[in-house]
Motif scaffolding. Structure first.
Motif, short mmCIF file in Angstrom:
data_model
loop_
_atom_site.label_atom_id
_atom_site.label_comp_id
_atom_site.label_asym_id
_atom_site.label_seq_id
_atom_site.Cartn_x
_atom_site.Cartn_y
_atom_site.Cartn_z
N ASN A 35 11.65 -10.38 13.59
CA ASN A 35 11.16 -11.18 12.47
C ASN A 35 9.67 -10.92 12.23
O ASN A 35 9.24 -10.83 11.07
N ASN A 36 8.89 -10.79 13.30
CA ASN A 36 7.47 -10.48 13.15
C ASN A 36 7.28 -9.11 12.50
O ASN A 36 6.42 -8.95 11.62
N GLU A 37 8.07 -8.14 12.91
CA GLU A 37 7.97 -6.81 12.32
C GLU A 37 8.33 -6.84 10.83
O GLU A 37 7.68 -6.19 10.01
N VAL A 38 9.36 -7.62 10.48
CA VAL A 38 9.76 -7.74 9.08
C VAL A 38 8.63 -8.36 8.26
O VAL A 38 8.31 -7.90 7.16
N GLU A 39 8.02 -9.42 8.79
CA GLU A 39 6.91 -10.07 8.08
C GLU A 39 5.74 -9.11 7.87
O GLU A 39 5.14 -9.07 6.80
N ILE A 40 5.42 -8.34 8.90
CA ILE A 40 4.33 -7.37 8.79
C ILE A 40 4.66 -6.32 7.73
O ILE A 40 3.83 -5.98 6.89
N LYS A 41 5.89 -5.82 7.75
CA LYS A 41 6.27 -4.79 6.79
C LYS A 41 6.34 -5.35 5.36
O LYS A 41 6.00 -4.65 4.40
N GLN A 42 6.76 -6.61 5.22
CA GLN A 42 6.77 -7.22 3.89
C GLN A 42 5.36 -7.39 3.36
O GLN A 42 5.10 -7.14 2.18
N ALA A 43 4.43 -7.80 4.23
CA ALA A 43 3.04 -7.94 3.81
C ALA A 43 2.46 -6.58 3.42
O ALA A 43 1.75 -6.47 2.41
N ARG A 44 2.76 -5.56 4.20
CA ARG A 44 2.28 -4.21 3.89
C ARG A 44 2.87 -3.73 2.57
O ARG A 44 2.18 -3.13 1.75
N ASN A 45 4.15 -4.00 2.35
CA ASN A 45 4.81 -3.60 1.11
C ASN A 45 4.18 -4.31 -0.08
O ASN A 45 3.95 -3.68 -1.12
N GLN A 46 3.90 -5.59 0.07
CA GLN A 46 3.26 -6.34 -1.02
C GLN A 46 1.88 -5.76 -1.33
O GLN A 46 1.53 -5.59 -2.50
N TYR A 47 1.13 -5.42 -0.28
CA TYR A 47 -0.19 -4.81 -0.49
C TYR A 47 -0.05 -3.49 -1.23
O TYR A 47 -0.78 -3.21 -2.18
N LEU A 48 0.91 -2.66 -0.82
CA LEU A 48 1.08 -1.35 -1.46
C LEU A 48 1.55 -1.49 -2.90
O LEU A 48 1.14 -0.70 -3.76
N GLU A 49 2.40 -2.48 -3.19
CA GLU A 49 2.81 -2.70 -4.57
C GLU A 49 1.62 -3.10 -5.44
O GLU A 49 1.47 -2.61 -6.57
N LEU A 50 0.76 -3.97 -4.92
CA LEU A 50 -0.43 -4.36 -5.66
C LEU A 50 -1.37 -3.17 -5.86
O LEU A 50 -1.96 -3.00 -6.93
N GLU A 51 -1.49 -2.35 -4.83
CA GLU A 51 -2.35 -1.16 -4.92
C GLU A 51 -1.80 -0.18 -5.96
O GLU A 51 -2.56 0.40 -6.73
#
Length: 84
Positions: A35-51
């Motif tokens: 679950n922690n890994e999923v949360e980290i990857k979701q946050a990273r994905n959100q950052y990359l989408e914004l970028e």
């Protein structure tokens, strides 16, 4: 002898309960880690989408074209339309 059999059966049952509890705890830790890994990857994905959205905006494209390709915007008065 009957008491020995009951104690033996009870100890086997207790051992099974303990082993199941250990497995449940281990599975819970593994699920928490995933679950922690999923949360980290979701946050990273959100950052990359914004970028991506920021970099694909018109101002960023024009700025990159000016800096990297030495292109500039043509003023509207310099545009000539040729008819066929």
């Amino acid at each position: 002898m009957k008491l020995f059999i009951w104690v033996f059966i009870l100890s086997i049952f207790a051992f099974g309960v303990v082993m199941m509890r250990i497995e449940i705890n281990r599975s819970g830790r593994a699920i928490g880690k995933l679950n922690n890994e999923v949360e980290i990857k979701q946050a990273r994905n959100q950052y990359l989408e914004l970028e991506c959205a920021r970099l694909s905006g018109p101002e960023e494209v024009f700025t990159s074209a000016e800096k990297k390709l030495h292109l500039r915007r043509t003023p509207p008065q310099d545009i000539v339309v040729l008819d066929d």
